[in-house]
Write a protein that holds these residues in place. Structure first.
Motif, short mmCIF file in Angstrom:
data_model
loop_
_atom_site.label_atom_id
_atom_site.label_comp_id
_atom_site.label_asym_id
_atom_site.label_seq_id
_atom_site.Cartn_x
_atom_site.Cartn_y
_atom_site.Cartn_z
N ALA A 232 0.50 -0.69 -0.21
CA ALA A 232 -0.02 -0.18 0.20
C ALA A 232 0.96 1.38 -0.48
N THR A 233 2.01 1.26 0.42
CA THR A 233 3.23 2.49 0.63
C THR A 233 2.95 2.80 -0.62
N ARG A 234 3.14 2.32 -2.12
CA ARG A 234 3.13 2.72 -3.49
C ARG A 234 2.46 2.37 -3.63
N ARG A 235 0.75 1.81 -3.69
CA ARG A 235 -0.20 1.50 -3.85
C ARG A 235 -0.74 3.02 -4.04
N PHE A 236 -0.63 3.97 -2.61
CA PHE A 236 -1.47 4.86 -2.97
C PHE A 236 -0.96 5.63 -3.78
N PRO A 237 0.40 6.29 -4.22
CA PRO A 237 0.77 7.49 -4.69
C PRO A 237 0.82 7.04 -6.67
N ALA A 238 0.45 5.66 -6.68
CA ALA A 238 0.79 4.87 -7.76
C ALA A 238 -1.56 5.33 -8.12
N LEU A 239 -2.00 4.80 -7.38
CA LEU A 239 -3.74 5.38 -7.49
C LEU A 239 -3.85 6.81 -7.61
N THR A 240 -3.47 7.72 -7.12
CA THR A 240 -3.85 9.23 -6.92
C THR A 240 -2.70 9.91 -7.46
N GLY A 241 -1.56 10.06 -7.38
CA GLY A 241 -0.33 10.70 -7.69
C GLY A 241 -0.14 11.36 -6.40
N CYS A 242 -0.42 11.27 -5.64
CA CYS A 242 -0.20 12.21 -4.30
C CYS A 242 1.28 11.91 -3.91
N ALA A 243 1.99 13.10 -3.21
CA ALA A 243 3.16 13.26 -2.89
C ALA A 243 3.77 12.35 -2.06
N VAL A 244 5.11 11.36 -1.57
CA VAL A 244 4.69 10.99 -0.31
C VAL A 244 6.35 11.72 0.38
N VAL A 245 5.80 12.12 2.19
CA VAL A 245 6.45 12.91 2.61
C VAL A 245 7.17 11.59 4.10
N PRO A 246 8.39 11.98 4.28
CA PRO A 246 8.72 10.71 5.93
C PRO A 246 8.07 11.48 6.37
N MET A 247 7.47 10.93 7.71
CA MET A 247 7.79 12.44 9.16
C MET A 247 7.94 11.25 10.20
N PHE A 248 9.13 12.12 11.15
CA PHE A 248 9.74 11.34 11.74
C PHE A 248 9.58 11.71 12.84
N PRO A 249 8.72 11.38 14.56
CA PRO A 249 8.43 11.86 15.66
C PRO A 249 9.63 11.25 16.71
N ARG A 250 10.13 12.13 17.92
CA ARG A 250 10.53 11.19 19.05
C ARG A 250 11.09 12.00 19.68
#
Length: 315
Positions: A232-250
């Protein structure tokens, strides 16, 4: 900010189902009351109250401790036994702190929470939003993920993909707390809703680093281990054209602050190579986990699903 939050709370709470009542749910309501109280206590007092739970759960949660030991042993073969043990014990201390962090997010005054957070790389999220094609915020299960969700939703109206709880009272209180800043929750078995939001230019945050079996997954390296990784990590952008922004909380121990770092949107993602994409995502997660390994969710059976012919990972 208070006026905006009040409007968002009203909108979000309208979508949270009312909880059941009656004697069979009294214990759950007691738990909700204790969580509410813990969240309203002064932060230092709350942290002091939960701090003994770290060593206590280390000794009492024997099966989970063995899972975490196995994970850490395989993921950090370069460390000696004492170093791995320190990560393990630190992980249980982080789990104890997670209890009060969760209580804060669900019930503490929003203005108080805002004083404990710092956000880095917000411009990366803004740049991705400006593209107008939706943003998938990619994160993973650190012990302060609740604080990460709060930080994200304090800056944009994000929808989070989550696993619903079986207890209807706790589920209600969780959802009520998580949507206080106006976010929306999407059950993990309703991906169409996430796709619809992304297609409409919305923001969805997603933590795919759990083992849900062989369905909808492929094996990719994670800490050098072939790991069942959600497609799903790659299917969401493949289906929607969305950008993918990594986020890391600590959590920063020295300052007592919670820091959310947003990274630039991934370029050329997804590509035509499924394995390369999943390997890339896992590598991003691994790099960040290595910075504060004691804050990762090691008690999860992350490597339960094995490639055909491999022996079981856990005894």
């Amino acid at each position: 900010m208070a006026a905006v939050c009040a409007k968002n709370i009203s909108m979000a709470h309208a979508n949270v189902q009312k909880p059941p009542k009656g004697p069979r749910h009294w214990f759950s309501w007691l738990a909700v009351g204790l969580l509410w109280l813990l969240g309203r206590l002064p932060p230092r007092l709350g942290l002091m109250l939960v701090s003994p739970l770290g060593p206590l759960t280390y000794h009492l949660m024997g099966s989970r401790r063995k899972i975490a030991q196995r994970n850490i042993e395989r993921c950090f073969p370069e460390l000696n036994a004492a170093e791995r043990e320190e990560i393990l014990r630190g992980g249980f201390r982080s789990l104890a702190r997670m209890l009060v962090e969760t209580a804060w997010v669900w019930s503490a005054p929003i203005e108080r929470l805002a004083t404990r957070i710092r956000i880095e790389g917000l411009e990366n999220l803004r740049d991705a939003e400006a593209l107008g094609r939706g943003v998938l915020v990619l994160t993973f299960h650190t012990t302060c993920l609740e604080m990460g969700g709060f930080m994200l939703c304090s800056k944009t109206r994000a929808s989070g993909i989550y696993r619903p709880l079986k207890n209807p009272v706790i589920e209600w209180y969780q959802n009520r707390g998580r949507t206080r800043t106006g976010g929306i929750l999407i059950a993990k078995d309703n991906p169409r809703r996430a796709i619809r939001i992304l297609k409409n230019g919305g923001v969805v945050w997603y933590a795919p680093d759990q083992d849900f079996g062989a369905d909808q997954t492929a094996f990719a390296p994670f800490f050098g281990i072939q790991t069942s990784t959600l497609l799903a990590t790659r299917r969401f952008p493949a289906l929607t054209g969305c950008a993918v922004v990594p986020m890391f909380p600590r959590y920063e121990k020295d300052s007592g602050m919670y820091v959310m770092t947003l990274f630039p949107a991934l370029d050329n993602f997804p590509s035509d190579d499924v394995l390369a994409d999943l390997t890339r995502v896992n590598a991003i997660m691994e790099e960040q986990i290595r910075k504060v390994p004691e804050q990762y969710w090691w008690i999860h059976r992350r490597f339960k699903t094995r490639p055909e012919g491999e022996p079981p990972f856990y005894d």
